[in-house]
Design a protein around this motif. Structure first.
Motif, PDB file in Angstrom:
ATOM      1  N   UNK A   1      18.299  -0.511  16.103  1.00  0.00           N
ATOM      2  CA  UNK A   1      19.695  -0.217  16.436  1.00  0.00           C
ATOM      3  C   UNK A   1      20.045   1.263  16.420  1.00  0.00           C
ATOM      4  N   UNK A   2      19.283   2.063  15.662  1.00  0.00           N
ATOM      5  CA  UNK A   2      19.533   3.501  15.549  1.00  0.00           C
ATOM      6  C   UNK A   2      18.201   4.234  15.454  1.00  0.00           C
ATOM      7  N   UNK A   3      18.193   5.533  15.838  1.00  0.00           N
ATOM      8  CA  UNK A   3      16.976   6.307  15.682  1.00  0.00           C
ATOM      9  C   UNK A   3      16.907   7.496  16.613  1.00  0.00           C
ATOM     10  N   UNK A   4      15.921   8.364  16.368  1.00  0.00           N
ATOM     11  CA  UNK A   4      15.708   9.536  17.196  1.00  0.00           C
ATOM     12  C   UNK A   4      14.354  10.165  16.907  1.00  0.00           C
ATOM     13  N   UNK A   5      13.886  10.953  17.861  1.00  0.00           N
ATOM     14  CA  UNK A   5      12.792  11.891  17.647  1.00  0.00           C
ATOM     15  C   UNK A   5      13.150  13.158  18.406  1.00  0.00           C
ATOM     16  N   UNK A   6      13.263  14.289  17.718  1.00  0.00           N
ATOM     17  CA  UNK A   6      13.474  15.577  18.373  1.00  0.00           C
ATOM     18  C   UNK A   6      12.508  16.592  17.786  1.00  0.00           C
ATOM     19  N   UNK A   7      12.023  17.496  18.626  1.00  0.00           N
ATOM     20  CA  UNK A   7      11.033  18.476  18.172  1.00  0.00           C
ATOM     21  C   UNK A   7      11.111  19.707  19.074  1.00  0.00           C
TER      22      UNK A   7
ATOM     23  N   UNK B   1      13.125  20.025  13.853  1.00  0.00           N
ATOM     24  CA  UNK B   1      12.384  18.793  14.094  1.00  0.00           C
ATOM     25  C   UNK B   1      13.006  17.635  13.321  1.00  0.00           C
ATOM     26  N   UNK B   2      13.022  16.446  13.954  1.00  0.00           N
ATOM     27  CA  UNK B   2      13.575  15.248  13.319  1.00  0.00           C
ATOM     28  C   UNK B   2      12.793  14.022  13.773  1.00  0.00           C
ATOM     29  N   UNK B   3      12.583  13.108  12.848  1.00  0.00           N
ATOM     30  CA  UNK B   3      11.947  11.832  13.175  1.00  0.00           C
ATOM     31  C   UNK B   3      12.589  10.768  12.291  1.00  0.00           C
ATOM     32  N   UNK B   4      13.534  10.040  12.846  1.00  0.00           N
ATOM     33  CA  UNK B   4      14.290   9.045  12.090  1.00  0.00           C
ATOM     34  C   UNK B   4      14.210   7.709  12.810  1.00  0.00           C
ATOM     35  N   UNK B   5      13.850   6.671  12.082  1.00  0.00           N
ATOM     36  CA  UNK B   5      13.721   5.332  12.670  1.00  0.00           C
ATOM     37  C   UNK B   5      14.478   4.318  11.820  1.00  0.00           C
ATOM     38  N   UNK B   6      15.208   3.437  12.488  1.00  0.00           N
ATOM     39  CA  UNK B   6      15.823   2.279  11.835  1.00  0.00           C
ATOM     40  C   UNK B   6      15.311   1.029  12.538  1.00  0.00           C
ATOM     41  N   UNK B   7      14.714   0.129  11.785  1.00  0.00           N
ATOM     42  CA  UNK B   7      14.274  -1.159  12.318  1.00  0.00           C
ATOM     43  C   UNK B   7      15.013  -2.272  11.600  1.00  0.00           C
ATOM     44  N   UNK B   8      15.419  -3.288  12.360  1.00  0.00           N
ATOM     45  CA  UNK B   8      16.232  -4.372  11.825  1.00  0.00           C
ATOM     46  C   UNK B   8      15.565  -5.718  12.053  1.00  0.00           C
ATOM     47  N   UNK B   9      15.547  -6.542  11.026  1.00  0.00           N
ATOM     48  CA  UNK B   9      15.118  -7.939  11.105  1.00  0.00           C
ATOM     49  C   UNK B   9      16.348  -8.801  10.912  1.00  0.00           C
ATOM     50  N   UNK B  10      16.587  -9.737  11.859  1.00  0.00           N
ATOM     51  CA  UNK B  10      17.815 -10.523  11.836  1.00  0.00           C
ATOM     52  C   UNK B  10      17.531 -12.016  12.007  1.00  0.00           C
ATOM     53  N   UNK B  11      17.464 -12.789  10.915  1.00  0.00           N
ATOM     54  CA  UNK B  11      17.452 -14.248  11.033  1.00  0.00           C
ATOM     55  C   UNK B  11      18.860 -14.728  11.380  1.00  0.00           C
ATOM     56  N   UNK B  12      18.975 -15.705  12.266  1.00  0.00           N
ATOM     57  CA  UNK B  12      20.273 -16.032  12.853  1.00  0.00           C
ATOM     58  C   UNK B  12      20.430 -17.532  13.056  1.00  0.00           C
ATOM     59  N   UNK B  13      21.666 -18.015  12.885  1.00  0.00           N
ATOM     60  CA  UNK B  13      22.010 -19.406  13.217  1.00  0.00           C
ATOM     61  C   UNK B  13      23.239 -19.405  14.113  1.00  0.00           C
TER      62      UNK B  13
END
Length: 423
Positions: free
Chosen positions: A125-131, A144-156
């Protein structure tokens, strides 16, 4: 130990934004390849495949067969920097700060009965890489930047009837960041380096409602919650002038940074004109005003060198944004569907606080896409997007006499490929 803030790390902390992302601020739009083809118009009302887990979890009620959807979006960004002025008056302004990157996604949905469905998704949902290049003139305000957001979403999801359904999914969010900048006490001193690393895992949620208001029209509403992080890691400083003061030129401190990713609300409409044409429209509000300022705290740092490493909070003063999109699809035959879309996306930054880390302006995005179903069980989706930003200016200075002023013009190409398999 006394807890104070290392001033130079604050220019690092504000790096969570970049021109390579096809959404405002540091949000990523690319959670669906089929949606990418229509510029994400109708994101919360279309529910064409399992990627609806992100777009609107209530849309799982429209999926009648167990299926898996996956894909990758590839982003290629470019920047022209002009009218650049800096102090010290040296350095380059190539603008090639964003490498070619890939954003993955994957989803699975299983209908349980006529009312219930279960799904699980993983996306960014969010993130970047700049150099920036090594000798970048604005390196004291970000390199320089390296930021990662990973999301796991169980859903009903639950369908009350054939008209109304709801969906809910808790989100498990992992953020990892490595941020760097150059360091100098005075404009004429030799460059040093400062690097901060941190990570955290935090919870949020995604909830949606989908209504079939007529035989040909659906309306969807989705709410993505804010997520509160406290990144913990370390700050490393390497600066030769410390040796002259009789200190170790390489210093390392425990560091922490509090950060909130904002909540957003998406309202979309999908309308089937006939058996071939479908049109889409949608608007998304994002509460970027939560990012008022940034503070990095480092344990054990002493106020060295005449207070140059004293406490500080850097202002951001972002504002809430709106994004609007319209799109259409045309069913050419049983195997092929063609898509297009046009999006307008506000930037949350302002002319006072904008930096080389976040040199973004309002965006216009044109998209094309197609879906090919060689069998009833398989659909392959492709998409292309072209992004153009308004020209913006960066005006930065600090109390060490360093400054950087420049005009940025950003554009980007996005490519997506994905597939849905029905079991």
């Amino acid at each position: 130990m006394k807890k104070v803030m290392l001033k130079t790390t604050l220019s690092l902390a504000v790096t969570l934004a970049s021109t390579q992302i096809f959404a405002s601020g540091f949000a990523i739009n690319e959670q669906s390849i089929s949606g990418m083809g229509t510029g994400f118009a109708g994101r919360s009302s279309v529910a064409d495949d399992a990627s609806t887990i992100f777009g609107n979890p209530a849309g799982m009620s429209r999926i009648k067969r167990e299926q898996a959807t996956g894909g990758v979006a590839m982003l290629d960004a470019h920047t022209d920097i002009s009218d650049a002025r800096s102090r010290p008056n040296k350095g380059t302004n190539d603008g090639d700060m964003v490498p070619f990157i890939a954003v993955p996604m994957g989803y699975y949905v299983k209908p349980i009965d006529d009312h219930w469905a279960f799904g699980i998704g993983m996306y960014a949902p969010f993130g970047l890489v700049t150099d920036y290049e090594k000798g970048f003139a604005g390196r004291y305000f970000g390199s320089k930047s390296d930021v990662k957001v990973m999301t796991l979403q169980p859903t009903v999801s639950y369908a009350f009837n054939d008209k109304i359904s709801i969906g809910f999914g808790p989100t498990i969010n992992r953020i990892d960041g490595t941020l760097e900048s150059n360091l100098s006490i005075t404009p004429r001193a030799n460059d040093g380096k400062v690097k901060i690393k941190g990570d955290d895992t935090a919870l949020g949620y995604n909830i949606g409602v989908l209504a079939q208001v007529t035989d040909s029209t659906r309306v969807g509403l989705t709410y993505h919650s804010r997520v509160k992080y406290k990144l913990e890691g370390d700050t490393k400083v390497n600066y030769s002038v410390l040796a002259a003061a009789g200190l170790n030129p390489s210093q390392k401190y425990d560091a922490s940074l509090k950060l909130q990713t904002p909540e957003s609300v998406d309202l979309s409409v999908t309308h089937e004109l006939d058996d071939q044409w479908t049109i889409y429209a949608g608007s998304t509000w994002t509460r970027w005003s939560r990012l008022e300022n940034i503070t990095v705290e480092n344990k054990g740092v002493q106020p060295l060198l005449n207070g140059q490493f004293g406490s500080i909070t850097e202002e951001q003063n972002w504002h809430d944004t709106w994004a609007h999109a319209i799109g259409a699809s045309y069913k050419l035959n049983k195997q092929w569907v063609l898509r297009t879309g046009l999006s307008f996306d506000q930037a949350p930054t302002n002319n006072v606080d904008r930096s080389p880390r976040i040199p973004t302006g309002d965006r216009t995005i044109f998209s094309l896409g197609a879906g090919w179903s060689p069998t009833d069980d398989l659909t392959i989706d492709v998409a292309y997007s072209y992004l153009k930003e308004e020209a913006v200016k960066v005006n930065n200075h600090n109390n060490r006499g360093q400054s950087y002023n420049a005009k940025y013009e950003n554009w980007a190409n996005g490519f997506g490929v994905g597939a849905t398999y029905r079991f």
